[in-house]
Design an enzyme around this catalytic site. Structure first.
Site, PDB file in Angstrom:
ATOM      1  N   HIS A  62       6.774  -7.290  -2.685  1.00 41.85           N
ATOM      2  CA  HIS A  62       6.764  -6.581  -1.396  1.00 41.85           C
ATOM      3  C   HIS A  62       7.842  -7.170  -0.478  1.00 41.85           C
ATOM      4  CE1 HIS A  62       3.069  -4.527  -2.341  1.00 41.85           C
ATOM      5  NE2 HIS A  62       2.288  -5.580  -2.230  1.00 41.85           N
ATOM      6  N   SER A  89      -4.318   2.982   4.454  1.00 39.11           N
ATOM      7  CA  SER A  89      -4.734   2.386   3.192  1.00 39.11           C
ATOM      8  C   SER A  89      -4.867   0.866   3.336  1.00 39.11           C
ATOM      9  CB  SER A  89      -3.699   2.735   2.115  1.00 39.11           C
ATOM     10  OG  SER A  89      -4.095   2.239   0.873  1.00 39.11           O
ATOM     11  N   LYS A 120       0.816  -1.222   0.000  1.00 38.68           N
ATOM     12  CA  LYS A 120       0.000   0.000   0.000  1.00 38.68           C
ATOM     13  C   LYS A 120       0.849   1.272   0.000  1.00 38.68           C
ATOM     14  CE  LYS A 120      -3.729  -0.342  -0.325  1.00 38.68           C
ATOM     15  NZ  LYS A 120      -4.363  -0.555  -1.662  1.00 38.68           N
TER      16      LYS A 120
END
Length: 283
Positions: free
Chosen positions: A97, A127, A42
């Site tokens: 990620h 988020s 995010k």
């Protein structure tokens, strides 16, 4: 749903497995012309994937309009996406990620280029809090307070934001890593695209850059089924509870955190980041 830990980092068994993570870390071969889009979750992952896709196609939007994002720029640590990554012909666009210590070891001997996007951790947390609500397999994030505490302790998938950022920032002297922030992209997308092109050695003319900027805008991406993840099946994601493209702004955390929560976040932030040799727009 409980996370499993791989080398101390929590992951969601719905999307990743120990076998995949071990393969990616130890056996996945990065190629010299690979471009890897890296973020803590995010932090502008899909946005940067769109920018890189458009740069790769010299501003021609047909690729981003016809091919789903997860096929254009697959996440190497996700079981299903890894299969796509291994099949995609070079030059590949990859997404992850993963913290640096779990990233493919082959990177240290390759010329593959990494674009690492950071975002104000308060915004990344808020988020994430909203986004998790859509995933049927992930447990409800609870109250903002509860989720914030888990975030600050790194007890969510991919672990601690602080460790993630510090691990990658330590690599900043390497010529094949480029750092940019979500806030810079928001402030000056055209200038950011030019910098990224320069880093990648891609010569785009003014019209091509205009097309990248236009087609990577929040509104274009929100309306593009291939980019907004609205094609995620209902059994995986409840589209009535969350959307990938929610607001696309900076500073939304101010609408959610109380003064006390914000002060607590600041304390933990500075305890963790005081020795980091880099300054960020949110500091």
């Amino acid at each position: 749903m409980a996370y499993f830990k791989y080398k101390g980092i929590p992951f969601s068994p719905e999307f990743s497995s120990e076998e995949t993570l071990s393969y990616v870390e130890n056996d996945f071969q990065l190629l010299d012309d690979d471009i890897v889009n890296i973020t803590y979750p995010k932090s502008g992952t899909h946005w940067m994937a769109e920018v890189l896709s458009l740069i790769q196609s010299q501003g021609d939007p047909s690729w981003v309009q016809n091919v789903p994002l997860e096929e254009r720029a697959p996440w190497i640590e996700l079981d299903e996406d890894l299969k796509i990554a291994l099949k995609n012909p070079p030059p590949r666009l990859l997404t992850t990620h993963l913290p640096f210590q779990l990233f493919p070891k082959s990177f240290l001997h390759s010329k593959a280029k990494v674009v690492y996007t950071l975002r104000n951790p308060r915004d990344a947390m808020v988020s994430r809090y909203h986004f998790i609500k859509g995933f049927k397999a992930l447990k409800d994030p609870g109250t903002v307070e509860e989720f914030m505490e888990r975030f600050l302790r790194g007890e969510i998938d991919y672990g601690s934001w602080f460790d993630h950022v510090k691990g990658w920032v330590e690599m900043k002297e390497r010529a094949n890593i480029f750092f940019i922030t979500y806030e810079e992209l928001r402030q000056d997308l055209r200038g950011s695209v030019q910098k990224i092109c320069h880093f990648l050695g891609k010569e785009l003319n003014s019209q091509q850059i205009d097309s990248v900027v236009e087609n990577a805008s929040f509104h274009k991406m929100k309306d593009n089924k291939m980019s907004n993840r609205s094609t995620m099946p209902e059994n995986v994601f409840d589209h009535t509870k969350a959307t990938l493209m929610r607001k696309g702004i900076s500073g939304d955390w101010k609408n959610l955190l109380t003064v006390a929560q914000s002060e607590r976040f600041d304390r933990v932030y500075w305890e963790n980041m005081c020795g980091v040799n880099m300054t960020f727009p949110w500091e």
